[in-house]
Design an enzyme around this catalytic site. Sequence first.
Site, short mmCIF file in Angstrom:
data_model
loop_
_atom_site.label_atom_id
_atom_site.label_comp_id
_atom_site.label_asym_id
_atom_site.label_seq_id
_atom_site.Cartn_x
_atom_site.Cartn_y
_atom_site.Cartn_z
N TRP A 1 -0.20 -3.19 -1.89
CA TRP A 1 -1.23 -3.97 -1.20
C TRP A 1 -2.54 -4.05 -1.95
O TRP A 1 -3.39 -4.87 -1.63
CB TRP A 1 -1.46 -3.39 0.19
CG TRP A 1 -0.55 -3.93 1.24
CD1 TRP A 1 0.81 -4.07 1.15
CD2 TRP A 1 -0.93 -4.42 2.53
NE1 TRP A 1 1.30 -4.60 2.31
CE2 TRP A 1 0.25 -4.82 3.19
CE3 TRP A 1 -2.14 -4.53 3.21
CZ2 TRP A 1 0.26 -5.35 4.48
CZ3 TRP A 1 -2.13 -5.04 4.50
CH2 TRP A 1 -0.94 -5.45 5.11
N TYR B 1 4.86 -3.58 -6.85
CA TYR B 1 4.65 -3.84 -5.41
C TYR B 1 3.47 -3.02 -4.88
O TYR B 1 3.30 -1.86 -5.26
CB TYR B 1 5.92 -3.47 -4.62
CG TYR B 1 5.73 -3.72 -3.15
CD1 TYR B 1 5.84 -5.02 -2.65
CD2 TYR B 1 5.40 -2.70 -2.28
CE1 TYR B 1 5.63 -5.27 -1.31
CE2 TYR B 1 5.19 -2.95 -0.94
CZ TYR B 1 5.31 -4.23 -0.46
OH TYR B 1 5.09 -4.50 0.86
#
Length: 760
Positions: free
Chosen positions: A108, A106
Amino acid sequence: MTTHLTHWGAFEASSDGERLTSVRPWRGDPEPMPLIENIASAQHHPTRIDQPYVRRGWLANGPGAAPRGADPFVPVSWERALDLLAGELGRVYSGHGAEAVYGGSYGWASAGRFHHAQSQLHRFLNCLGGYVRHANSYSLGASTVLLPHVIGDIGWVMQHATAKTVLAEHSELVVAFGGLSPKNAAVSPGGVSRHNARTWIAAARARGCRFVSISPLRDDTPQEGEAEWIAPLPGSDAALMLALAQVLDEEGLADREFLRKYTVGYDRFADYLRGTVDGTVKDPQWAAAITGVPAGRIRTLAREMAAVRTLVTVSWSLQRAQYGEQPLWLGVVLAAMLGQIGLPGGGFGHGYGSAASLGEPARIPVPRFPQGRNGVETFIPVARIADMLLNPGLPYRYNGHDLVYPDIRLVYWCGGNPFHHHQNLARLRTAFARPDTVVVHDAFWTATARHADIVLPSTMSIERDDYGVGEGDRVFFPMRALTRPHGVARDDYWMFAETAERLGVGKEFSEGRTAGEWLRHLYGEWRLVQSVAGHDLPEFDAFWASESLELPVPDPDQVLGAQFRADPDRFPLTTPSGKIEIFSEMVDGFGYADCPGHPVWLEPEEWLGGAAAAWFPLQLVANQPRTKLHSQLDVGAHSQSTKVAGREPVRLHPLDAAARGLHEGEIVRIFNGRGSCLAGLVVDDAVRAGIAQLSTGAWYDPDPDDPTFCRHGNPNVLTADRPTSTLSQGCTGQLALVEIERYADAVPDLAVSSPPPVTE
Ligand code: PGD
């Protein structure tokens, strides 16, 4: 000057080939973000990873645990690093199968469609047979699971949210639970071209729209809104919303016709409001005792909401707490009771102050690097990472499913920082000691890289060719490399292609293309598909030479709420009933006490600590930072400019500072039963009394003898690794109870602003 894109805005820069010599915001951006200042100053910071490294203990003794996070690193050549990586992947895949590899990864990462780190990793692992993935996000853990039960397709409030321009023109009252934070509204995964949060709020205000900002922080809504500030105790919004609903119900202000035609389950919910079920009427007096908001103001606010065109918004942060489903569900219920869903400027919104993409017209899709097929079905809700690593084989429940944690031997992280984003970091550290091997690609020595065995240096986006456009944004930018890479850093694509070659799946992964060839190939395919759909787009070379490309918006008037309102039989929701579910038979049927069939008030466990609550009297708000995105570029100039003696700032109300004899600029210790951290004190009446606000993002800098103590100011040593509920198993990092005191000892040096120890 060359244009480039980040998650927090576009910029124009020139360089001498090695570093950026001048950086300014993209000229098309009306509200540029100062976060851009972090890029040039971080690029060659000592914490950049300059070459591949392997943890000494792992290199000497082979795959195994101790002492991950404390061992020095050995620099190795690319050849050696990739041979070791391929050998270890081969061992794990052949000996334990794909189900032993956690590749959820996970995070960005950076803007840029092709070099999107997770897509790269997922394609690579899929070529090897697959990986255990994650479901949902840290941003929207509860929303993604709950909303499909309540309103059906989540795109209803995300991709097809009412346009900001419509709100600016039609809303008369915006009641913003969690505020409309300008710092969060300035970012979007993949990038933002034109920031406009302040502009639309100012336009609405100029027209006479009133804003009510319901948040513990006054600056959670921009000054342009001239908002009334109502500050309930964090975590108590559901009680406030129930009381608003109770007033609407009691005073006959609920739109019974709307409720009958478009919703199911109101009567069961109304029984709860009226106290028929539990003997407690959820009236303003009841809510005032929980929230601290005066009962009289709750009652008048409910009347005001019923009198004019009202938008109820709930920020994403509200659901990032235990029982976070409740305020979210209640936001929908309040809007339904007002009967304005589907009317311009009315209804329900989720995240207007949480991401730039909300309320932007849906544009055509953009090129995507194909990820292949994952041969493994096992997944975890993303925030259950530590539970999974610590408890292989343990059964657990999630959204109506009975699941079992897999036995993970290898963790592969590329483009994320769990030692930033996860809660209870000391527990995560114990969990990260369990697998045989941890592999991390990052551009920086983040805490996650420091807890890895094989560390591979990736380029920053300014060091490679790519193209990018943000989620919900219309400006597609070529992102030409601005400088050569730092040290011998390489693109994730190159690392995966080389490793895939060693593992015999080179052709499957790369299809024989270089990164540059992929950019051209994906663009060409996309252009062809779009031309069939009637969109005439430039050829690759023309696009590549341009500053940017404005993407078409195929159907700007598509507002799903309006269609549903016009004809709910023809445009039913994708809920089981086709209507808004105020009571959900499905959720009720799961039988979860922590998320029953209709929204309720549940007191957070953190408050029920009794003695614990007395020991830790302050409510910590661990929100998104203002000077960086998450933990990205924390070493950059803009992020560093707000540190206090190198520590992350914590804000405290003057009354709370005085009660503890604390002064502005002092180094303080924030602590609770889970951990402690240092921070620099800022005294500010923009925070509600009884609150401490410490944003996320300071790189975790654990004391060598005590991983529960962060010397830098990462609030995730204080937050609980506790799920939102059994339903969504989301992250609850937003809130925790703490106490603050002056730090009496000598302030320790930070280790995290230098590279970790290196040995030959
Ligand atoms: P980032 O700092 O963005 O945090 O958590 P996330 O893990 O996304 O991490 C991205 C990493 O990717 C950085 O280390 C960056 O250097 C690296 N990177 C960038 N580009 C590349 C690349 O090209 N290749 C590789 N290999 N790496 C790259 C964010 C998460 O935190 C989120 S989204 C939310 S909403 C949560 N919010 C909270 C919260 O509100 N409160 C608390 N307490 N905790 C939270 N955690 C969550």
